[in-house]
Design an enzyme around this catalytic site. Structure first.
Site, PDB file in Angstrom:
ATOM      1  N   PRO A 294     -50.904 -38.875  38.884  1.00  0.00           N
ATOM      2  CA  PRO A 294     -51.976 -37.888  38.994  1.00  0.00           C
ATOM      3  C   PRO A 294     -52.592 -37.477  37.661  1.00  0.00           C
ATOM      4  O   PRO A 294     -51.891 -37.305  36.673  1.00  0.00           O
ATOM      5  CB  PRO A 294     -51.288 -36.686  39.655  1.00  0.00           C
ATOM      6  CG  PRO A 294     -49.830 -36.919  39.517  1.00  0.00           C
ATOM      7  CD  PRO A 294     -49.651 -38.398  39.464  1.00  0.00           C
ATOM      8  N   ASN A 295     -53.897 -37.356  37.706  1.00  0.00           N
ATOM      9  CA  ASN A 295     -54.736 -36.867  36.606  1.00  0.00           C
ATOM     10  C   ASN A 295     -54.907 -37.857  35.453  1.00  0.00           C
ATOM     11  O   ASN A 295     -55.635 -37.585  34.511  1.00  0.00           O
ATOM     12  CB  ASN A 295     -54.227 -35.512  36.071  1.00  0.00           C
ATOM     13  CG  ASN A 295     -54.191 -34.481  37.177  1.00  0.00           C
ATOM     14  OD1 ASN A 295     -55.208 -34.246  37.829  1.00  0.00           O
ATOM     15  ND2 ASN A 295     -53.035 -33.885  37.431  1.00  0.00           N
TER      16      ASN A 295
ATOM     17  N   ARG B  90     -59.612 -34.993  30.099  1.00  0.00           N
ATOM     18  CA  ARG B  90     -58.482 -34.083  30.266  1.00  0.00           C
ATOM     19  C   ARG B  90     -57.796 -33.783  28.926  1.00  0.00           C
ATOM     20  O   ARG B  90     -57.334 -34.700  28.249  1.00  0.00           O
ATOM     21  CB  ARG B  90     -57.524 -34.811  31.210  1.00  0.00           C
ATOM     22  CG  ARG B  90     -56.169 -34.320  31.254  1.00  0.00           C
ATOM     23  CD  ARG B  90     -55.246 -35.224  32.027  1.00  0.00           C
ATOM     24  NE  ARG B  90     -54.089 -34.451  32.364  1.00  0.00           N
ATOM     25  CZ  ARG B  90     -52.906 -34.947  32.649  1.00  0.00           C
ATOM     26  NH1 ARG B  90     -52.731 -36.240  32.684  1.00  0.00           N
ATOM     27  NH2 ARG B  90     -51.902 -34.151  32.911  1.00  0.00           N
TER      28      ARG B  90
ATOM     29  N   ALA C 245     -47.304 -35.840  36.233  1.00  0.00           N
ATOM     30  CA  ALA C 245     -46.464 -34.693  36.576  1.00  0.00           C
ATOM     31  C   ALA C 245     -45.361 -35.038  37.574  1.00  0.00           C
ATOM     32  O   ALA C 245     -44.346 -34.340  37.643  1.00  0.00           O
ATOM     33  CB  ALA C 245     -47.341 -33.565  37.113  1.00  0.00           C
TER      34      ALA C 245
ATOM     35  N   GLU D 170     -40.933 -46.542  31.614  1.00  0.00           N
ATOM     36  CA  GLU D 170     -41.592 -45.235  31.758  1.00  0.00           C
ATOM     37  C   GLU D 170     -42.409 -44.932  30.498  1.00  0.00           C
ATOM     38  O   GLU D 170     -41.879 -45.041  29.397  1.00  0.00           O
ATOM     39  CB  GLU D 170     -40.497 -44.178  31.940  1.00  0.00           C
ATOM     40  CG  GLU D 170     -40.961 -42.744  31.945  1.00  0.00           C
ATOM     41  CD  GLU D 170     -39.791 -41.757  31.786  1.00  0.00           C
ATOM     42  OE1 GLU D 170     -38.666 -42.169  31.394  1.00  0.00           O
ATOM     43  OE2 GLU D 170     -40.022 -40.561  32.036  1.00  0.00           O
TER      44      GLU D 170
ATOM     45  N   ARG E 154     -42.690 -30.486  24.547  1.00  0.00           N
ATOM     46  CA  ARG E 154     -43.564 -29.637  25.359  1.00  0.00           C
ATOM     47  C   ARG E 154     -42.751 -28.652  26.204  1.00  0.00           C
ATOM     48  O   ARG E 154     -41.602 -28.354  25.868  1.00  0.00           O
ATOM     49  CB  ARG E 154     -44.510 -30.529  26.184  1.00  0.00           C
ATOM     50  CG  ARG E 154     -45.431 -31.364  25.252  1.00  0.00           C
ATOM     51  CD  ARG E 154     -46.418 -32.202  26.011  1.00  0.00           C
ATOM     52  NE  ARG E 154     -47.340 -31.368  26.778  1.00  0.00           N
ATOM     53  CZ  ARG E 154     -48.177 -31.831  27.725  1.00  0.00           C
ATOM     54  NH1 ARG E 154     -48.180 -33.140  27.986  1.00  0.00           N
ATOM     55  NH2 ARG E 154     -48.982 -31.027  28.371  1.00  0.00           N
TER      56      ARG E 154
ATOM     57  N   TYR F  76     -53.969 -35.832  25.069  1.00  0.00           N
ATOM     58  CA  TYR F  76     -54.002 -37.188  25.645  1.00  0.00           C
ATOM     59  C   TYR F  76     -55.035 -38.109  24.992  1.00  0.00           C
ATOM     60  O   TYR F  76     -55.151 -39.273  25.392  1.00  0.00           O
ATOM     61  CB  TYR F  76     -54.254 -37.098  27.158  1.00  0.00           C
ATOM     62  CG  TYR F  76     -53.191 -36.281  27.877  1.00  0.00           C
ATOM     63  CD1 TYR F  76     -51.874 -36.734  27.946  1.00  0.00           C
ATOM     64  CD2 TYR F  76     -53.495 -35.047  28.458  1.00  0.00           C
ATOM     65  CE1 TYR F  76     -50.889 -35.984  28.578  1.00  0.00           C
ATOM     66  CE2 TYR F  76     -52.521 -34.289  29.099  1.00  0.00           C
ATOM     67  CZ  TYR F  76     -51.216 -34.773  29.155  1.00  0.00           C
ATOM     68  OH  TYR F  76     -50.248 -34.025  29.782  1.00  0.00           O
TER      69      TYR F  76
ATOM     70  N   ASN G 107     -46.595 -44.570  34.250  1.00  0.00           N
ATOM     71  CA  ASN G 107     -46.711 -43.201  33.757  1.00  0.00           C
ATOM     72  C   ASN G 107     -46.906 -42.349  35.014  1.00  0.00           C
ATOM     73  O   ASN G 107     -48.003 -42.290  35.561  1.00  0.00           O
ATOM     74  CB  ASN G 107     -47.910 -43.065  32.810  1.00  0.00           C
ATOM     75  CG  ASN G 107     -48.015 -41.644  32.261  1.00  0.00           C
ATOM     76  OD1 ASN G 107     -47.363 -40.722  32.755  1.00  0.00           O
ATOM     77  ND2 ASN G 107     -48.851 -41.471  31.248  1.00  0.00           N
TER      78      ASN G 107
ATOM     79  N   HIS H 280     -45.099 -42.139  28.547  1.00  0.00           N
ATOM     80  CA  HIS H 280     -45.822 -40.861  28.448  1.00  0.00           C
ATOM     81  C   HIS H 280     -46.678 -40.890  27.198  1.00  0.00           C
ATOM     82  O   HIS H 280     -46.172 -41.226  26.115  1.00  0.00           O
ATOM     83  CB  HIS H 280     -44.859 -39.673  28.401  1.00  0.00           C
ATOM     84  CG  HIS H 280     -44.011 -39.606  29.614  1.00  0.00           C
ATOM     85  ND1 HIS H 280     -44.516 -39.224  30.829  1.00  0.00           N
ATOM     86  CD2 HIS H 280     -42.728 -39.965  29.818  1.00  0.00           C
ATOM     87  CE1 HIS H 280     -43.557 -39.324  31.733  1.00  0.00           C
ATOM     88  NE2 HIS H 280     -42.465 -39.777  31.153  1.00  0.00           N
TER      89      HIS H 280
HETATM   90  C1  DQA Z   1     -47.701 -37.280  30.869  1.00  0.00           C
HETATM   91  C2  DQA Z   1     -46.855 -36.043  30.610  1.00  0.00           C
HETATM   92  C3  DQA Z   1     -46.643 -35.250  31.895  1.00  0.00           C
HETATM   93  O1  DQA Z   1     -45.850 -34.116  31.636  1.00  0.00           O
HETATM   94  C4  DQA Z   1     -47.988 -34.794  32.425  1.00  0.00           C
HETATM   95  O2  DQA Z   1     -47.813 -34.094  33.637  1.00  0.00           O
HETATM   96  C5  DQA Z   1     -48.950 -35.901  32.567  1.00  0.00           C
HETATM   97  C6  DQA Z   1     -49.025 -36.919  31.542  1.00  0.00           C
HETATM   98  C7  DQA Z   1     -48.030 -38.028  29.576  1.00  0.00           C
HETATM   99  O3  DQA Z   1     -48.533 -39.142  29.679  1.00  0.00           O
HETATM  100  O4  DQA Z   1     -47.840 -37.503  28.488  1.00  0.00           O
HETATM  101  O5  DQA Z   1     -49.731 -35.935  33.513  1.00  0.00           O
HETATM  102  O6  DQA Z   1     -46.981 -38.166  31.695  1.00  0.00           O
END
Ligand code: DQA
Length: 146
Positions: free
Chosen positions: A9-10, A17, A77, A98, A107, A22, A74, A100
Site C-alpha cells: 500500500p501507498n 508521498r 505498512a 524484504e 522510525r 521516500y 516491500n 524498505h
Molecule cells: C516502507 C516503510 C513502512 O513502514 C511504510 O509503512 C511504508 C514504506 C519503506 O519502504 O520504507 O509504506 O516499507
C-alpha cells in the site's frame, strides 16, 4: 531466472508521498530502473502493486503456480501488521527478500515489528530505491542463473 517485485500500500504514490522519507522518484521511475537492471543481467522480472492485503496474498500464491524463482517485496505498512503475508510467503517456499526504502529501524515504535521478516532470506532498509537492486543482486547470486 524469474523474479517478482511486489509493492504494498501507498508505494504507487512514490514521488508524491513524503518525499523527505521516500524520495522524489515515482513508482514508474522505479519500474523503469528495475526493468533495465534486470535486463542487463538476463533476469525476467514481473511487477505487482496493490493497496489490498488479500490481493497481495493472491499474487504471492500465484507466484507458486507460475514458477517464479524469487520474490522481492516491500509490503509497506503491512510489514508491521500482516501475519497473512508472512503465511503466504511461507506457503509458497519461494526465496523472498524484504525491502524498505526508508530506514524503519530509526522510525516510530510501531514500525519496529516486521512479521514477514521471519520468512525472508534477506532484508534491506534505508538505501532508498537502490535497496530493490541490492535485493535482486542477493537473490540472483544465491539462487543463480536459471
Ligand atoms: C516502507 C516503510 C513502512 O513502514 C511504510 O509503512 C511504508 C514504506 C519503506 O519502504 O520504507 O509504506 O516499507
Amino acid at each position: 531466472m524469474k523474479i517478482l517485485v511486489m509493492n504494498g500500500p501507498n508505494l504507487n504514490m512514490l514521488g508524491i508521498r513524503e518525499p523527505d522519507k521516500y524520495g522524489r522518484e515515482t513508482y514508474d521511475d522505479l519500474l523503469i530502473k528495475i526493468r533495465s537492471y534486470c535486463k542487463e543481467r538476463g533476469i525476467e522480472v514481473d511487477f505487482y502493486q496493490s493497496n489490498h492485503e488479500g490481493a497481495l496474498v493472491d499474487r504471492i500464491q500465484q507466484a507458486y503456480f507460475d514458477n517464479t524463482d524469487a520474490i522481492v517485496i516491500n509490503p509497506g505498512a503491512y510489514t508491521h501488521t500482516s501475519i497473512a503475508l508472512l503465511d503466504a510467503v511461507k506457503s509458497v517456499m519461494i526465496p523472498t527478500a524484504e525491502v524498505h526504502i526508508s530506514n524503519v529501524k530509526e522510525r516510530e515504535d510501531f514500525r519496529q515489528i516486521s512479521y514477514i521478516r521471519a520468512a525472508c532470506c534477506f532484508t534491506v532498509m534505508g538505501h532508498g530505491t537502490d535497496g530493490y537492486l541490492e535485493a535482486i543482486d542477493y537473490l540472483h547470486e544465491t539462487i543463480g542463473e536459471k
